[in-house]
Scaffold this active site. Sequence first.
Site, PDB file in Angstrom:
ATOM      1  N   TYR A 128     -54.235  14.543  54.555  1.00 61.46           N
ATOM      2  CA  TYR A 128     -53.869  13.627  53.464  1.00 61.46           C
ATOM      3  C   TYR A 128     -55.113  13.258  52.659  1.00 61.46           C
ATOM      4  O   TYR A 128     -55.133  13.378  51.428  1.00 61.46           O
ATOM      5  CB  TYR A 128     -53.208  12.370  54.047  1.00 61.46           C
ATOM      6  CG  TYR A 128     -53.081  11.260  53.049  1.00 61.46           C
ATOM      7  CD1 TYR A 128     -52.186  11.358  51.984  1.00 61.46           C
ATOM      8  CD2 TYR A 128     -53.868  10.108  53.150  1.00 61.46           C
ATOM      9  CE1 TYR A 128     -52.086  10.349  51.042  1.00 61.46           C
ATOM     10  CE2 TYR A 128     -53.758   9.093  52.216  1.00 61.46           C
ATOM     11  CZ  TYR A 128     -52.875   9.219  51.162  1.00 61.46           C
ATOM     12  OH  TYR A 128     -52.777   8.222  50.228  1.00 61.46           O
TER      13      TYR A 128
ATOM     14  N   SER B  39     -57.252   7.505  47.472  1.00 64.75           N
ATOM     15  CA  SER B  39     -57.081   6.762  48.725  1.00 64.75           C
ATOM     16  C   SER B  39     -58.413   6.539  49.419  1.00 64.75           C
ATOM     17  O   SER B  39     -59.318   7.387  49.339  1.00 64.75           O
ATOM     18  CB  SER B  39     -56.175   7.575  49.647  1.00 64.75           C
ATOM     19  OG  SER B  39     -56.245   7.067  50.958  1.00 64.75           O
TER      20      SER B  39
ATOM     21  N   LYS C 109     -56.240  14.328  48.662  1.00 63.57           N
ATOM     22  CA  LYS C 109     -56.604  13.374  47.612  1.00 63.57           C
ATOM     23  C   LYS C 109     -58.016  13.645  47.091  1.00 63.57           C
ATOM     24  O   LYS C 109     -58.284  13.571  45.900  1.00 63.57           O
ATOM     25  CB  LYS C 109     -56.513  11.942  48.155  1.00 63.57           C
ATOM     26  CG  LYS C 109     -55.092  11.481  48.454  1.00 63.57           C
ATOM     27  CD  LYS C 109     -54.342  11.214  47.166  1.00 63.57           C
ATOM     28  CE  LYS C 109     -52.925  10.739  47.416  1.00 63.57           C
ATOM     29  NZ  LYS C 109     -52.178  10.506  46.163  1.00 63.57           N
TER      30      LYS C 109
END
Length: 349
Positions: free
Chosen positions: A143, A119, A147
């Site tokens: 988040y 991402s 990743k």
Amino acid sequence: MALSVLVTGGAGYIGSHTARQLVAAGHQVVVLDNFYSGHRWAVPADATLVEGDVANSELVERLLRDHDIQAVIHFAGYIVVPESVENPQKYYLNNTVGSLSLMQACMETGVDKFIFSSSAAVYGIPEVLPAREDAPTAPINPYGRSKLMTEWMLHDLAVSRQLGSVPSDGQGDFRYVALRYFNVAGASLDGTLGQATPEATHLIKVACEAVCGKRQGVTVFGDDYDTVDGTCVRDYIHVEDLASAHLAALDYLAVDGKSEILNCGYGRGFSVSEVLNQVRQVSGIDLPVTIGPRRAGDPPALVADATRIHEVLDWTPQHQDLAVICRTAYTWERDGMASRAEAEAPSAA
Ligand code: UDP
């Protein structure tokens, strides 16, 4: 070259578009999905569908062996930034630990090609825009960190294989492509596949739900950013183009391409207000908007430098147009989603 491919999260939004393109290109596809946010109807009929979790190493190893899997495309993961701020352990467990378990299964079974859904959140707030892949990574939410840690694990595993530090099992190097997604949106042009995530939070999905009368309106999370109009800027990429980038990455790894991290965006940004106007335009429906406070974990602007992906992969995006992205998302929201779910729901009889 047709390959046998395991697609984790293949019943989800991006995974199902990719699974469909893989089947159409002649690959053998096994979808592994726990239906946290995916749907059975989204999986192509010609794919083998297995319900289960990426962290179930016994199941995953069996699948990899039984289906002679040659490559893994790993979509399964949680994606909601604010939720990751509230519940980080959920993100680290599924996105990071789950990915490690999957990689370990690949090591055990000699699967040496891995494509990972990373991402743009790994950049945090980039100092220079558009962001290049070699820009410093400094994610500002769990988040993004979940990743980034997975990218690091992939890197380290690939290096360890090159050094031969893993006992020789007759398999080749482990090579991966990590695709750093920017903002994915839109639906298939034929209107049969799109985002059906319950309680979606992403802007274009939310705006389309609003013009379809499924919610009151849209709250803009902050209009006091240092951007063109004060609202956040993002690089929106059509889901079909993002899916085709995975097929290009697979072809690349199949001919011994080396490990790469690649931005997946178009290299231009639109503000939240511009997106909302576009949704108004394609739907012809007014969209009530409220200005709210900033949302935790939101960088002001994120735009890809898309040079590298074009250098490395044979990938030609087809839908670089915000109007097409919003129109397909809107049509899907209005007509596609309900009819698809209805058509494949078990009869009440
Ligand atoms: N956004 C917004 N209202 C919404 C959903 C999103 O103003 O209901 C904004 C959000 O603050 C961000 C941009 O739209 O600036 C894109 O957010 P989204 O959740 O779609 O993707 P993200 O960039 O967080 O991955």
